[in-house]
Every structure is written in structure tokens, then in C-alpha cells.
Write a protein that holds these residues in place. Structure first.
Motif, PDB file in Angstrom:
ATOM      1  N   ALA A 115      54.162  31.936 -21.716  1.00 42.34           N
ATOM      2  CA  ALA A 115      52.875  31.681 -21.064  1.00 42.34           C
ATOM      3  C   ALA A 115      53.085  31.094 -19.675  1.00 42.34           C
ATOM      4  O   ALA A 115      52.393  31.457 -18.717  1.00 42.34           O
ATOM      5  N   SER A 150      53.880  33.770 -17.393  1.00 41.62           N
ATOM      6  CA  SER A 150      52.691  34.555 -17.044  1.00 41.62           C
ATOM      7  C   SER A 150      51.865  33.856 -15.973  1.00 41.62           C
ATOM      8  O   SER A 150      51.234  34.505 -15.146  1.00 41.62           O
ATOM      9  N   TRP A 151      51.844  32.530 -15.976  1.00 43.45           N
ATOM     10  CA  TRP A 151      51.035  31.773 -15.011  1.00 43.45           C
ATOM     11  C   TRP A 151      51.670  31.708 -13.634  1.00 43.45           C
ATOM     12  O   TRP A 151      50.981  31.672 -12.626  1.00 43.45           O
ATOM     13  N   GLU A 193      49.457  35.577 -24.197  1.00 42.87           N
ATOM     14  CA  GLU A 193      49.225  35.257 -22.788  1.00 42.87           C
ATOM     15  C   GLU A 193      50.075  36.137 -21.869  1.00 42.87           C
ATOM     16  O   GLU A 193      49.571  36.747 -20.940  1.00 42.87           O
ATOM     17  N   MET A 242      43.943  26.354 -17.709  1.00 42.73           N
ATOM     18  CA  MET A 242      44.187  27.680 -18.258  1.00 42.73           C
ATOM     19  C   MET A 242      43.128  28.673 -17.802  1.00 42.73           C
ATOM     20  O   MET A 242      43.423  29.844 -17.558  1.00 42.73           O
ATOM     21  N   ARG A 256      43.905  32.177 -15.851  1.00 35.95           N
ATOM     22  CA  ARG A 256      43.479  33.466 -16.393  1.00 35.95           C
ATOM     23  C   ARG A 256      42.553  34.204 -15.435  1.00 35.95           C
ATOM     24  O   ARG A 256      42.594  35.439 -15.346  1.00 35.95           O
TER      25      ARG A 256
END
Length: 308
Positions: free
Chosen positions: A93, A96-97, A138, A166, A170
Motif C-alpha cells: 500500500a 501504491s501511495w 490498494e 488515505m 486514493r
């Protein structure tokens, strides 16, 4: 000079410094070479397992219900692997961020079935991507967003800090981030041909649920999936994301045919069966930490009573 908002001021408060420290740690993990980052994720999972004794019991209860024929030593080993996958999912995750598009494409081993989604988007065919609660959800979503635009239903976090954090992350790569409580907006966008992701595989209580088999266990299953599909004339596809030796593999199923049927239990059974197929590709990658069987049919005892 513009004054900071109240939310920004609140996040500067010393009580949030621990949260910022955790964010800094996750950022650091996301900068590591992939193999090293995943090794750190495994260590994080091992640490979490030691700190979450009660959740160990929840996982073992879930596994015993779903895989009653599995020998006890195998279930214990799968429980350990589940926490390992949890730790790797946290690091994934973080990647991904903060990972660049170029870096994520380098880590993408394979994306299969994305043409099913692209066909729906191209023709504005109402469609939903059904996403079981995987630890790779994620990172898989971030990778898939590079191939086709789609939005997600958003589950609020108990921590206001991480809820806002978050959500902002997103919003950077999903076309829509919709509050789970705003079902009307979700349905309106689906009807307009916007591809949206929906995760129906948690226990939301008896309201708007039916009991359908999930690994042969009567399970409170959201009936809204079939209702939305019927009302919006939406096609359904299923999402999976696996961690490979060198990165990630994303798999999208073909469109689910002859759904819905109008029989709430039969439709919920179909959804659960497709989710089972996803889980069985890597049993440790599913969120067994969740009390999936908390809501029981009338007269049945709480299966987690000994897990408290």
C-alpha cells in the motif's frame, strides 16, 4: 498568507506526531528495492502477529470454519502466512501511495483481463468491479488505474488522521472516491457508465443481508450487489491481485453471465462462490482477520466467543 484550515491545524497537534512518524516509516519502506521492501513487510507481519493475539484466534476460527478438513498444523501455518501477507500488504500500500507510474509498471508482472473492463468503459456499459478484501487491494487498484479509469467505494477509517490521509492518496489515482454511506451517488455513477469498484464481502449485519454459503458456512451476505446490478443493468467482473517474486499480477475475470437471477439467496451464493475462487488462488492474501461470521442465523451461537 492563507491561514491553515482547522483540519490542518489539528494534524499539527502533538497528538498526531506518532501518526506522522508512522507515515514517515511507510514512506521509507516504499523507497526500498522491491525484494527488500517485501522482506520488511514479512517482518512487519511477524511483529503484528505477536501483538495481535486475539486476532490470531479470529483467523484460526475463520480457517477452521472454512477449511474443516485441513489438518490443524496446516491451519496454524496458514494463520502465520496470513499475517505475513498482511505485513506485505501494508508495504505494498505504501508503494501504491508513493511509487511513480514508471516504477509500478516495472513491478507489474502481468495484467490479465483488463480488456473486459475497457470494453465496458468504451461503450459506457454500466459495470462494477467486485473486489474481495485482499491485502493487495490498494496496490492492485493503483496498478489497474493505469489501464482503465475507475472509482471506489470508501470505508471510513476509525482514525480521522488516516481517514483523511488515505482518502487524499486514493483521490490522486481513482476517478471517484465515494463514501460507502452514499449509495445513491454510487448507483447514479454506475448508471452513467462510470466503472466503480465494490467490496461486498464483509459482515455488515443482518439488515439488507441474506444467508448464503461461503465455503459451505451460512454467511450474512450483502444483497445489495444483485439489487444494484439489476437496477443499473450493470455487468460484474471480479478482481484479484497476487504478489510475485518480482512484483504484482492483476487478474480481472470475464463478465459474470446470467446475473442477477432475481433470487436473492441464489445471487448471493454466486457472488460468494466467485469470491471463493479468488481466495483460493492465494488463501493467505485474504483478510481472515475480519470477523466474517459474526452475524449468525437465529439460534446459532457466536463463533468468536472464545476468540475475544
Amino acid at each position: 498568507m492563507a491561514q491553515p484550515s482547522k483540519k490542518q491545524e489539528a494534524f499539527i497537534h502533538p497528538r498526531y506526531w506518532g501518526n506522522w512518524l508512522l507515515v514517515a516509516l511507510l514512506w521509507c519502506l516504499a523507497q526500498l528495492p522491491f525484494a527488500v521492501a517485501m522482506a520488511c513487510g514479512r517482518g512487519l507481519g511477524h511483529l503484528a502477529r505477536g501483538l495481535m493475539k486475539s486476532r490470531q484466534r479470529v483467523v484460526l476460527t475463520n480457517l477452521k470454519l472454512c477449511f474443516p478438513q485441513m489438518p490443524e498444523p496446516e491451519r496454524v501455518q496458514l494463520m502465520r502466512e496470513t499475517f505475513t501477507s498482511f505485513g506485505q500488504g501494508v508495504v505494498a500500500a505504501a508503494i501504491s501511495w508513493w511509487g511513480s507510474d514508471k516504477y509500478l509498471k516495472k513491478l507489474t508482472y502481468r495484467v490479465t483481463g483488463v480488456e473486459h473492463l475497457q470494453a465496458c468503459v468504451a461503450t459506457k456499459q454500466p459495470a462494477m468491479l467486485i473486489s474481495p478484501h485482499l491485502y493487495t487491494l490498494e496496490i492492485g487498484g493503483r496498478i489497474l488505474s493505469q489501464y482503465v479509469p475507475f472509482g471506489v467505494f470508501y470505508q471510513h477509517q476509525s482514525s480521522h488522521f488516516f481517514d483523511q490521509f488515505m482518502r487524499r492518496k486514493r483521490e490522486a489515482y481513482f476517478s471517484h472516491v465515494i463514501d460507502r454511506r452514499n449509495l445513491k451517488q454510487f448507483m447514479r455513477l454506475v448508471q452513467q457508465g462510470e466503472l466503480l469498484s465494490y467490496a461486498p464481502d464483509q459482515d455488515f449485519g443482518p439488515k439488507n443481508s441474506v444467508f448464503a454459503p461461503f465455503f459451505n458456512v451460512p454467511t450474512a451476505t450483502a444483497s445489495s450487489t444483485a439489487r444494484i446490478a439489476k437496477r443499473c443493468q450493470a455487468k460484474l467482473m471480479f478482481f484479484n491481485c497476487l504478489i510475485t517474486k518480482h512484483g504484482f499480477e492483476v487478474i480481472i475475470s470475464p463478465v459474470l453471465e446470467q446475473f442477477p437471477t432475481g433470487d436473492a439467496v441464489a445471487d448471493a451464493t454466486t457472488i460468494n462462490a466467485k469470491i471463493e475462487e479468488v481466495i483460493l488462488t492465494d488463501k493467505s492474501n485474504y483478510m481472515w482477520l475480519h470477523k466474517r461470521f459474526k452475524t449468525r442465523p437465529e439460534g446459532e451461537k457466536n463463533v468468536y466467543a472464545a476468540s475475544q
